[in-house]
Design a protein around this motif. Structure first.
Motif, PDB file in Angstrom:
ATOM      1  N   PHE A 165       5.302  16.100 -18.586  1.00  0.00           N
ATOM      2  CA  PHE A 165       5.225  15.957 -19.913  1.00  0.00           C
ATOM      3  C   PHE A 165       4.928  17.054 -20.578  1.00  0.00           C
ATOM      4  CE2 PHE A 165       2.598  12.636 -17.562  1.00  0.00           C
ATOM      5  CZ  PHE A 165       3.083  11.777 -17.889  1.00  0.00           C
ATOM      6  N   ASP A 166       6.255  18.127 -20.116  1.00  0.00           N
ATOM      7  CA  ASP A 166       6.255  19.456 -20.896  1.00  0.00           C
ATOM      8  C   ASP A 166       7.545  19.523 -21.869  1.00  0.00           C
ATOM      9  OD1 ASP A 166       8.185  19.510 -18.886  1.00  0.00           O
ATOM     10  OD2 ASP A 166       7.705  21.395 -18.359  1.00  0.00           O
ATOM     11  N   GLY A 167       8.212  18.303 -21.916  1.00  0.00           N
ATOM     12  CA  GLY A 167       9.618  18.362 -22.658  1.00  0.00           C
ATOM     13  C   GLY A 167       9.254  18.084 -24.191  1.00  0.00           C
ATOM     14  N   VAL A 168      10.409  17.776 -24.994  1.00  0.00           N
ATOM     15  CA  VAL A 168      10.403  17.679 -26.232  1.00  0.00           C
ATOM     16  C   VAL A 168       9.855  16.688 -26.842  1.00  0.00           C
ATOM     17  CG1 VAL A 168      12.004  17.364 -28.099  1.00  0.00           C
ATOM     18  CG2 VAL A 168      12.929  18.839 -26.308  1.00  0.00           C
ATOM     19  N   SER A 169       9.711  15.531 -26.041  1.00  0.00           N
ATOM     20  CA  SER A 169       9.038  14.442 -26.662  1.00  0.00           C
ATOM     21  C   SER A 169       7.265  14.636 -26.801  1.00  0.00           C
ATOM     22  CB  SER A 169       9.123  13.341 -25.889  1.00  0.00           C
ATOM     23  OG  SER A 169      10.154  12.710 -25.759  1.00  0.00           O
ATOM     24  N   TYR A 170       6.692  15.638 -26.152  1.00  0.00           N
ATOM     25  CA  TYR A 170       5.585  15.758 -26.067  1.00  0.00           C
ATOM     26  C   TYR A 170       5.031  17.237 -26.659  1.00  0.00           C
ATOM     27  CZ  TYR A 170       6.058  12.492 -22.649  1.00  0.00           C
ATOM     28  OH  TYR A 170       6.390  11.258 -21.802  1.00  0.00           O
ATOM     29  N   GLN A 171       6.033  17.640 -27.765  1.00  0.00           N
ATOM     30  CA  GLN A 171       5.576  18.570 -28.709  1.00  0.00           C
ATOM     31  C   GLN A 171       5.352  18.266 -30.179  1.00  0.00           C
ATOM     32  OE1 GLN A 171       5.166  21.286 -26.626  1.00  0.00           O
ATOM     33  NE2 GLN A 171       5.869  20.131 -24.945  1.00  0.00           N
ATOM     34  N   ASN A 172       5.165  19.008 -30.840  1.00  0.00           N
ATOM     35  CA  ASN A 172       4.957  18.812 -32.599  1.00  0.00           C
ATOM     36  C   ASN A 172       6.476  18.620 -33.021  1.00  0.00           C
ATOM     37  OD1 ASN A 172       2.299  18.762 -32.594  1.00  0.00           O
ATOM     38  ND2 ASN A 172       2.273  20.971 -32.680  1.00  0.00           N
TER      39      ASN A 172
END
Length: 547
Positions: A396-403
């Motif tokens: 869960f560190d990829g783009v989908s899990y950021q702002n």
């Protein structure tokens, strides 16, 4: 990955880039070393396809399976017809003016937040899980509801008729061609009818024969792009799929521009389930019917056979209504009529080898992760020249899990400059404009956080099953806005989208609610009680459609 922003001197003009990209599309499409040249394996879930339905309890053939993080909206009504007819108004999301860059600065495009969004419905398939009496499934009937936990009772879930699941999937443009990744075109969206079945007897845990598992996997799929004629441009049945089946064709398929307003209809017919799209902006239309005439088929469950076979089949809706009791017993989610966004499938990669593994991790990763697979280099993209990986983002560190979602930044101008606009979709209607009276928010995070995906979530007890997921900086949730044309639209992103009227608590934890424990068929006709989802059911539908 921590998101940073570069101040660009000017907005990149994409039109000229798209022209160049379109000219090289044919040259872009090339199979990699180690990949089957027959793209009939494109949707073999055991080979890591990111576009299959999420199963409750299956690693797939040879222990390989790709999980799918899908924040979802479920729609409930006890009125007959609500389980087999849905009509939506949709506005296709747009990308921001600032393009993504390999170092993680710049903007975020739709293909980074999601690989697809889709509209779903439960279907009959008497060769699919959970049980294999092969008795015909009576379509459009709540007589198919079996969700009891007692194997001695006639409503035991293991006695449920065989079930398939429809996903009317929409694919974002701008990245690697669909034959290997997710984009149909440099700038245009496309859509497809995908119908997933499950080749396992859940009462014995006996899978289909080795020939089927090797050719179509544990979760065979019928697949056809939405075409303007309503006729598939290539074979859709699992054993008939060819390279052409996964090659978008602008001369036959419905392509849509970002920002287009669509009317979507999913309904039964005598020939089979119909999915239809009317593009109100362009005036073009497309459809697909899951019929025998169009070449749809069910894979025969015959575990002792030496060969894999299929039978021509017209898929029809499973239920008459849509409720907590209408679900696919083999699926992780609990839905019938539903919308979902398939997220968690993009991480930056500076360089991938010919086998699709990242050898030079992208921004935000100090070393290679186990989920850095199904990776592509920047020069393989149709438009946006960045490399990335689309396997399940288990940490869960990829783009989908950021702002990186609309409404996640407090400054509206900056948010609009670097984040895509939200998808807008109405609640569905049925039966000439009737609204669903209740909705539910559901996220299948426990399934993705489970030990078989490398996580700590114990689905039997709920211990260490959390929302938002571990390692994430943000998890998208649904909000609403008023609209003059339909009354109300749903959105997906953060709490700061301009015009938002309801944030349902303003966070994923508040919105998706507590852990949901359900009973699933198990071996020895012994039910399995576990959690795969967070779910909150509302007593009303707060976003009803007015026209």
């Amino acid at each position: 990955m921590r998101r940073t922003f570069a101040v660009l001197a000017s907005v990149v003009v994409l039109a000229s880039v798209a022209t160049v990209a379109s000219a090289k599309v044919a040259a872009q499409i090339r199979p990699r070393a180690g990949k089957a040249e027959n793209y009939g394996s494109r949707l073999v879930c055991g080979e890591g396809s990111p576009l299959c339905a999420e199963a409750n309890d299956a690693l797939g053939y040879k222990g390989e399976y790709t999980g799918h993080d899908e924040p979802s909206l479920l729609f409930y009504s006890g009125v007959a017809g609500s389980g087999n007819e849905t009509n939506y108004r949709v506005v296709v999301p747009t990308d921001p003016p600032i393009v993504p860059r390999q170092d993680g600065t710049g903007g975020t495009f739709n293909f980074q937040d999601r690989i697809a969004f889709w509209f779903g419905m439960d279907l009959c398939d008497n060769q699919s899980a959970p049980e294999f009496t092969h008795d015909p499934c009576v379509p459009d009937s709540d007589a198919n509801i079996f969700d009891g936990a007692d194997p001695t009772k006639p409503d035991y879930i293991g006695f449920h008729p065989g079930t398939a699941f429809l996903e009317l999937q929409f694919y974002p443009p701008g990245w690697v061609p669909f034959q290997e990744a997710i984009s149909c075109d440099p700038t245009k969206w496309c859509a497809a009818m995908a119908i997933f079945s499950f080749n396992r007897d859940q009462n014995t845990f006996v899978d289909n024969n080795a020939a089927c598992l090797n050719s179509v996997g544990i979760e065979p799929a019928n697949f056809a792009f939405i075409t303007m004629s309503g006729v598939p441009h290539a074979p859709p049945a699992p054993l008939d799929l060819t390279t052409a089946s996964f090659t978008p064709d602008a001369s036959t398929d419905l392509f849509m521009d970002a920002g287009d307003e669509l009317d979507i209809s999913i309904h039964d017919s005598t020939d089979g389930l119909v999915t239809a799209i009317d593009d109100l902006t362009s005036g073009e239309s497309g459809s697909m019917t899951a019929s025998v005439a169009n070449g749809f088929a069910q894979v025969n469950y015959d575990p002792t056979a030496a060969t894999c076979t299929q039978t021509p089949y017209a898929f029809h809706p499973m239920y008459s209504t849509s409720s907590e009791h209408t679900r696919v017993p083999w699926a992780a989610h609990s839905y019938n009529v539903a919308f979902a966004d398939e997220i968690g499938h993009f991480e930056y990669c500076r360089h991938a080898n010919v086998h699709g593994k990242c050898v030079n991790p992208g921004v935000g990763e100090r070393k290679k992760d186990a989920d850095d697979t199904s990776c592509f280099n920047a020069d393989e993209s149709l438009l946006i020249q960045i490399g990335g990986c689309i396997a399940t983002d288990n940490d869960f560190d990829g783009v989908s899990y950021q702002n990186t979602w609309p409404g996640t930044l407090s400054d509206p101008a900056l948010d609009a400059a670097v984040n895509p606009a939200s998808i807008l979709f109405s609640s569905p209607t049925f039966g000439g404009g009737q609204n669903y009276d209740r909705v539910a928010f559901e996220a299948d995070l426990p399934r993705i956080e489970a030990a078989d995906f490398g996580g700590l979530c114990d689905r039997n007890t709920g211990t260490n099953c959390v929302n938002p997921p571990p390692g994430s900086n943000f998890y998208p949730f649904f909000t609403t806005r008023n609209d003059d044309s339909v009354g109300c639209f749903w959105q997906l992103g953060g709490a700061n989208i301009p015009g938002t009227t309801n944030t349902f608590g303003g966070s994923s934890a508040a919105e998706f609610g507590p852990l949901l424990f359900l009973d699933y068929p198990g071996p020895g006709t012994t039910p399995i009680h576990r959690t795969n989802d967070f779910r909150q059911v509302l007593s009303t539908n707060p976003c009803q459609r007015s026209s």
